[in-house]
Design a protein around this motif. Sequence first.
Motif, PDB file in Angstrom:
ATOM      1  N   PHE A  15     -11.740  88.705 -25.376  1.00  0.00           N
ATOM      2  CA  PHE A  15     -11.904  88.646 -26.269  1.00  0.00           C
ATOM      3  C   PHE A  15      -9.898  89.248 -26.714  1.00  0.00           C
ATOM      4  CE2 PHE A  15     -13.038  90.086 -30.628  1.00  0.00           C
ATOM      5  CZ  PHE A  15     -13.111  88.980 -30.968  1.00  0.00           C
ATOM      6  N   LEU A  16      -9.728  89.807 -26.386  1.00  0.00           N
ATOM      7  CA  LEU A  16      -8.003  89.960 -26.947  1.00  0.00           C
ATOM      8  C   LEU A  16      -7.159  88.826 -26.664  1.00  0.00           C
ATOM      9  CD1 LEU A  16      -7.390  93.740 -26.303  1.00  0.00           C
ATOM     10  CD2 LEU A  16      -8.512  93.223 -27.879  1.00  0.00           C
ATOM     11  N   LYS A  17      -7.578  88.209 -25.963  1.00  0.00           N
ATOM     12  CA  LYS A  17      -7.176  87.134 -25.668  1.00  0.00           C
ATOM     13  C   LYS A  17      -7.147  85.892 -26.398  1.00  0.00           C
ATOM     14  CE  LYS A  17      -6.100  87.857 -20.515  1.00  0.00           C
ATOM     15  NZ  LYS A  17      -6.298  87.146 -19.412  1.00  0.00           N
ATOM     16  N   ALA A  24      -0.543  92.243 -22.552  1.00  0.00           N
ATOM     17  CA  ALA A  24      -1.494  91.831 -21.288  1.00  0.00           C
ATOM     18  C   ALA A  24      -2.349  92.631 -21.670  1.00  0.00           C
ATOM     19  CB  ALA A  24      -0.832  91.265 -20.245  1.00  0.00           C
ATOM     20  N   VAL A  25      -3.623  93.105 -21.839  1.00  0.00           N
ATOM     21  CA  VAL A  25      -4.037  94.504 -21.726  1.00  0.00           C
ATOM     22  C   VAL A  25      -5.063  94.269 -20.890  1.00  0.00           C
ATOM     23  CG1 VAL A  25      -5.874  95.662 -22.715  1.00  0.00           C
ATOM     24  CG2 VAL A  25      -4.813  94.202 -24.097  1.00  0.00           C
ATOM     25  N   GLN A  26      -4.613  95.059 -19.358  1.00  0.00           N
ATOM     26  CA  GLN A  26      -6.000  95.352 -18.437  1.00  0.00           C
ATOM     27  C   GLN A  26      -7.775  95.493 -18.876  1.00  0.00           C
ATOM     28  OE1 GLN A  26      -4.827  94.021 -15.595  1.00  0.00           O
ATOM     29  NE2 GLN A  26      -3.299  94.043 -17.045  1.00  0.00           N
ATOM     30  N   PRO A  27      -8.522  94.863 -17.697  1.00  0.00           N
ATOM     31  CA  PRO A  27      -9.465  95.742 -18.506  1.00  0.00           C
ATOM     32  C   PRO A  27      -9.738  96.455 -17.870  1.00  0.00           C
ATOM     33  CG  PRO A  27      -9.461  94.178 -16.316  1.00  0.00           C
ATOM     34  CD  PRO A  27      -7.976  94.392 -16.582  1.00  0.00           C
ATOM     35  N   GLY A  46      -5.114  91.417 -35.057  1.00  0.00           N
ATOM     36  CA  GLY A  46      -6.804  91.380 -34.629  1.00  0.00           C
ATOM     37  C   GLY A  46      -7.770  92.074 -36.153  1.00  0.00           C
ATOM     38  N   TYR A  47      -7.816  92.588 -37.031  1.00  0.00           N
ATOM     39  CA  TYR A  47      -8.749  93.193 -38.084  1.00  0.00           C
ATOM     40  C   TYR A  47      -8.716  92.043 -39.150  1.00  0.00           C
ATOM     41  CZ  TYR A  47      -9.115  98.094 -37.844  1.00  0.00           C
ATOM     42  OH  TYR A  47      -9.603  99.155 -37.075  1.00  0.00           O
ATOM     43  N   THR A  48      -7.987  90.855 -38.912  1.00  0.00           N
ATOM     44  CA  THR A  48      -8.234  90.133 -39.863  1.00  0.00           C
ATOM     45  C   THR A  48      -9.110  89.318 -39.754  1.00  0.00           C
ATOM     46  OG1 THR A  48      -7.030  88.134 -38.251  1.00  0.00           O
ATOM     47  CG2 THR A  48      -5.186  89.240 -39.981  1.00  0.00           C
ATOM     48  N   MET A  49     -10.004  89.046 -38.667  1.00  0.00           N
ATOM     49  CA  MET A  49     -11.951  89.254 -38.094  1.00  0.00           C
ATOM     50  C   MET A  49     -11.982  89.203 -39.406  1.00  0.00           C
ATOM     51  SD  MET A  49     -12.332  90.034 -34.530  1.00  0.00           S
ATOM     52  CE  MET A  49     -10.999  90.883 -34.322  1.00  0.00           C
ATOM     53  N   PHE A  50     -12.076  90.668 -39.811  1.00  0.00           N
ATOM     54  CA  PHE A  50     -13.206  91.800 -40.837  1.00  0.00           C
ATOM     55  C   PHE A  50     -13.481  91.097 -41.854  1.00  0.00           C
ATOM     56  CE2 PHE A  50     -12.001  95.158 -36.893  1.00  0.00           C
ATOM     57  CZ  PHE A  50     -13.140  93.887 -36.253  1.00  0.00           C
ATOM     58  N   VAL A  83     -13.816  83.165 -34.342  1.00  0.00           N
ATOM     59  CA  VAL A  83     -13.864  84.268 -33.492  1.00  0.00           C
ATOM     60  C   VAL A  83     -15.067  85.625 -33.228  1.00  0.00           C
ATOM     61  CG1 VAL A  83     -11.330  84.689 -32.621  1.00  0.00           C
ATOM     62  CG2 VAL A  83     -12.412  86.261 -34.387  1.00  0.00           C
ATOM     63  N   LEU A  84     -15.653  85.456 -34.611  1.00  0.00           N
ATOM     64  CA  LEU A  84     -17.135  86.027 -34.809  1.00  0.00           C
ATOM     65  C   LEU A  84     -17.933  85.893 -35.577  1.00  0.00           C
ATOM     66  CD1 LEU A  84     -15.975  89.980 -35.084  1.00  0.00           C
ATOM     67  CD2 LEU A  84     -16.431  88.941 -33.197  1.00  0.00           C
ATOM     68  N   ASN A  85     -18.962  86.234 -35.566  1.00  0.00           N
ATOM     69  CA  ASN A  85     -19.786  85.251 -36.684  1.00  0.00           C
ATOM     70  C   ASN A  85     -19.850  85.611 -38.287  1.00  0.00           C
ATOM     71  OD1 ASN A  85     -22.160  87.016 -37.046  1.00  0.00           O
ATOM     72  ND2 ASN A  85     -22.091  86.126 -34.808  1.00  0.00           N
ATOM     73  N   GLN A  86     -20.456  85.208 -39.250  1.00  0.00           N
ATOM     74  CA  GLN A  86     -20.384  85.772 -40.591  1.00  0.00           C
ATOM     75  C   GLN A  86     -20.476  86.864 -40.511  1.00  0.00           C
ATOM     76  OE1 GLN A  86     -21.017  82.588 -43.022  1.00  0.00           O
ATOM     77  NE2 GLN A  86     -19.241  82.108 -43.978  1.00  0.00           N
ATOM     78  N   VAL A  87     -22.249  87.305 -39.902  1.00  0.00           N
ATOM     79  CA  VAL A  87     -23.115  88.316 -39.683  1.00  0.00           C
ATOM     80  C   VAL A  87     -22.018  89.222 -38.819  1.00  0.00           C
ATOM     81  CG1 VAL A  87     -25.056  88.729 -39.630  1.00  0.00           C
ATOM     82  CG2 VAL A  87     -25.363  86.678 -40.205  1.00  0.00           C
ATOM     83  N   THR A  88     -21.991  89.689 -37.913  1.00  0.00           N
ATOM     84  CA  THR A  88     -20.826  90.096 -37.365  1.00  0.00           C
ATOM     85  C   THR A  88     -19.830  90.295 -38.166  1.00  0.00           C
ATOM     86  OG1 THR A  88     -21.854  89.199 -35.027  1.00  0.00           O
ATOM     87  CG2 THR A  88     -20.354  90.570 -34.943  1.00  0.00           C
TER      88      THR A  88
END
Length: 243
Positions: A15-17, A24-27, A46-50, A83-88
């Motif tokens: 998801f980060l990608k 590069a973040v290791q899982p 990353g925060y812009t999605m909210f 990257v997210l639906n509006q409700v989330t």
Amino acid sequence: MKSFGPKGPDRFAEFLKQINIPTAVQPYPSLALGACELSLYEMMSGYTMFPSGGLNVEPYYIARIEDKHGNLLADFTSKQKEVLNQVTAYTMTRMMQGPVDFGTAKGLRERLGLAEMGGKTGTTNDNSDAWFIGYTPQLLAGVWVGCDDRFIHMGAGVGDGGQAARPIWEYFMQSALADKSLGLNRNARFAKPDSIPPSSLYAGGDGIIEKTPPPGAEGVDQGNGNASQYIIDTTAKTRSGQY
């Protein structure tokens, strides 16, 4: 057999990608605790999605380039991706009002006189890093306080995100709100989706804000505990076939 794709840490790293985080973040399982190093630029991206209703917006430094005569040579715009639906996204903005009302940045929204905002403090081990990222429906900003050499860290009680980073963010936002040329509206509210599941979790709003702050772990090195807190005696259950 139907494949549902990666889950757990692998899904989060993927998801980060998807939201254009270049590091590069290791899982590793510790990702659930935020145990990865990202820059302030990446965190804000990353925060812009909210506040945007689920759109990831890529920040940019330069809006346009002109020659000495004012002729436009190039202009730039943000790249956006859902990257997210509006409700989330809306649910997250409501949840993240908790920290600025009752949590580690308690009272921030009220002091600024904002109808709605979201925000989150952050503190790494030994107070090496202090964070605060906050947003209104119109503006997102972030603050990081720390040292490149992680051997150097701030003292407990003054080095957590709520004490070291949040005041800087608050001062900036006060200045931004006072600048009438920016057109920021203290009464602005996050866009509420037209269709919200009929449950108190989404519809009520207040039900998803935890009004009792968690135990005070931020800003103090709590250590790793001891073996008795990690080891569970499963011998009896294993013998009875419960595992």
